[in-house]
Design an enzyme around this catalytic site. Structure first.
Site, short mmCIF file in Angstrom:
data_model
loop_
_atom_site.label_atom_id
_atom_site.label_comp_id
_atom_site.label_asym_id
_atom_site.label_seq_id
_atom_site.Cartn_x
_atom_site.Cartn_y
_atom_site.Cartn_z
N GLU A 92 0.82 -1.21 0.00
CA GLU A 92 0.00 0.00 0.00
C GLU A 92 0.85 1.26 0.00
OE1 GLU A 92 -2.51 -0.43 3.44
OE2 GLU A 92 -3.73 -1.94 2.48
N CYS A 105 3.50 8.51 0.63
CA CYS A 105 4.08 7.61 1.62
C CYS A 105 4.18 6.24 0.93
CB CYS A 105 3.14 7.57 2.81
SG CYS A 105 3.58 6.38 4.05
N CYS A 112 6.09 -6.57 7.70
CA CYS A 112 7.24 -6.06 8.47
C CYS A 112 7.60 -7.08 9.52
CB CYS A 112 6.88 -4.72 9.13
SG CYS A 112 8.30 -3.96 9.94
N CYS A 116 6.20 -3.60 15.98
CA CYS A 116 6.03 -2.52 16.96
C CYS A 116 4.58 -2.60 17.45
CB CYS A 116 6.30 -1.16 16.33
SG CYS A 116 7.96 -1.04 15.66
N CYS A 119 1.43 -0.64 15.81
CA CYS A 119 1.39 -0.49 14.35
C CYS A 119 0.64 -1.64 13.68
CB CYS A 119 2.82 -0.42 13.82
SG CYS A 119 2.93 -0.46 12.03
N CYS A 338 -1.23 7.22 9.87
CA CYS A 338 -0.04 6.59 10.40
C CYS A 338 -0.33 5.33 11.19
CB CYS A 338 0.60 7.58 11.35
SG CYS A 338 2.17 8.08 10.77
#
Ligand code: SF4
Length: 352
Positions: A92, A105, A112, A116, A119, A338
Site C-alpha cells: 500500500e 508515503c 514487516c 512494533c 502499528c 499513520c
C-alpha cells in the site's frame, strides 16, 4: 532457461549481460534509457533498437512491474493506493495533498518483521523485501494519480509505509538513486526524500557512509530505553544512545534536523516526566518533534491521549525551545493514517 527480470539490473549489469549475449555495449544504454528514462517496459515498444534486439531481450529477460489494484479516496482528499507486486502480493501507499505539497508515503517491504506494538503493519509477518523497481513503480504510478486527481505533481516522498526501510537497505538505496537520477529517473531532490526508521543503527551508519543527503525521521515513540523496548522490540538490539549517536553523525553530513516521530499513547508515553526526557534527547542531536495522534487499529489496545494531556505535553516541549509540530492525521476514514496501513483495502468503495 529462467528469464532474468531486466529491471533488477543496474546499468553496468545490463551492459555486461548484453555483451555476454553478443550485443554491442551501446544497446545497453538504449535499453536502460527506455526502461528508466522513458518508463517503457515492453520490449516491443522500444522503437529504436530493432526487431532482432527486441527478440534477444524477449528470449533472455522479463520486465516485471507493479500495478494498481485499488484506490480509496478519503473525505480529506487523501488517497490510499493498493498495489499488486509481480508475484501477487499486496502493498500500500498513500497520497496526501496539502495546499503547498503533495506527499506520498511508500512501502519498502511486504509486511514487516518488527512488530512494533502500536502499528497495524506490525501485526503482519514480513513476506519479503521489495526490489528497487517496485519502490520506483509506486512513485511513478502515484505521480500519475497526483496529476490526475490533484492536477499537481508529487513534491515529497516519505519511506513511511509498510516495512522498515533500513532492513532493506540495498534496494532502498538503489531506489533513492533512481528517483534522484536526472537522466534516467525522476530527478527528485534528495531534500524532498525522507526515510523513516525505527532506529536501525547499522543502516543509519551506512547512509552516512554513502553520503546520501536525504532526511531522516526516527520513529521514537518513547524517550527512554525501558519504555521503548516495551513498545518497540527493536530497541533491545538498537538502544537509544547508539541510535542517537548514529543520527548525530548523519546530521553532521546533511545538516538536516532529524525528526522524532512520537505517537501519543494514553497513560503510556504522555506524561510531563516523559516530555522532559524527550527534551533531553532533543539536546543530544539537532531534532524537532512530530507529535502524532494515535489512530485506533483493530487488534491493538492502545488509545490516544486526551486533548488536555496532549496540550500540556506539547506546551512543555515548546516552552523548552523544542520545535514541535502536531501532525494532523489524514485519511483516517480509510485507514490510511499513520500506523494503519495493513492491507485493509478489501471491501471498500473504489474510485475511478
Ligand atoms: S512501525 Fe514501522 S518498523 Fe514498526 S512494525 Fe510498523 S512498519 Fe514495521
Amino acid at each position: 532457461m529462467e528469464l532474468v527480470n531486466i529491471r533488477t539490473l543496474s546499468a553496468d549489469d545490463l551492459k555486461s549481460s548484453l555483451i555476454s549475449l553478443g550485443q554491442p555495449a551501446f544497446r545497453a544504454s538504449q535499453v536502460y534509457h527506455w526502461l528508466w528514462g522513458q518508463y517503457v517496459l515492453d520490449f516491443s515498444e522500444m522503437s529504436n533498437i530493432g526487431k532482432a534486439m527486441q527478440e534477444v531481450l524477449t528470449q533472455n529477460f522479463i520486465s516485471q512491474k507493479t500495478k494498481i489494484t485499488q484506490l480509496q479516496k478519503s473525505q480529506d482528499e487523501t488517497i490510499k493506493v493498493g498495489f499488486e507486486t509481480y508475484d501477487g502480493h499486496a502493498i500500500e501507499g498513500v497520497l496526501i495533498p496539502t495546499d503547498s505539497r503533495v506527499t506520498i508515503c511508500i512501502s519498502s517491504q511486504i509486511g514487516c518483521s518488527l512488530a512494533c506494538t502500536f502499528c497495524a503493519t506490525g501485526l503482519m509477518k514480513r513476506v519479503r523485501n521489495l526490489f528497487a523497481f517496485e519502490i520506483y513503480d509506486q512513485v511513478k504510478l502515484m505521480q500519475e494519480l497526483a496529476l490526475q486527481h490533484y492536477k499537481r505533481p508529487i513534491t515529497n516522498i516519505v519511506y513511511m509505509g509498510m516495512g522498515e526501510p533500513l532492513l532493506n537497505l540495498d534496494e532502498v538505496v538503489k531506489s533513492i538513486f533512481l528517483l534522484h537520477d536526472e537522466a534516467h529517473g525522476l530527478n527528485f531532490s534528495y531534500k524532498r526524500i525522507t526515510i523513516s526508521t525505527s532506529g536501525i543503527v547499522r543502516g543509519i551508519q551506512k547512509l552516512t557512509e554513502l553520503k546520501i543527503p536525504i532526511n531522516l525521521a526516527l520513529s521514537l515513540h518513547a524517550p527512554n530505553n525501558a519504555l521503548r523496548t516495551q513498545i518497540m522490540d527493536i530497541n533491545k538490539s538498537n538502544p537509544l544512545e547508539e541510535v542517537v549517536e548514529a543520527l548525530d553523525s548523519f546530521y553532521n553530513l546533511t545538516q538536516n534536523k532529524i525528526s522524532f516521530e512520537y505517537v501519543l499513547l494514553r497513560g503510556i508515553n504522555d506524561s510531563l516526566e516523559q516530555a522532559a526526557e524527550l527534551v533531553a534527547l532533543c539536546r543530544k542531536v539537532p531534532a524537532f518533534v512530530n507529535i502524532i495522534e494515535f489512530n485506533r487499529v483493530e487488534g491493538i489496545s492502545y488509545s490516544k491521549s486526551d486533548t488536555p494531556t496532549k496540550t500540556s505535553f506539547v506546551t512543555y516541549l515548546r516552552e523548552k525551545g523544542i520545535t514541535c509540530k502536531i501532525r494532523r492525521s489524514r485519511g483516517k476514514d480509510i485507514d490510511a493514517a499513520c500506523g494503519q496501513l495493513a492491507n485493509k483495502l478489501n471491501n471498500v468503495n473504489l474510485i475511478s
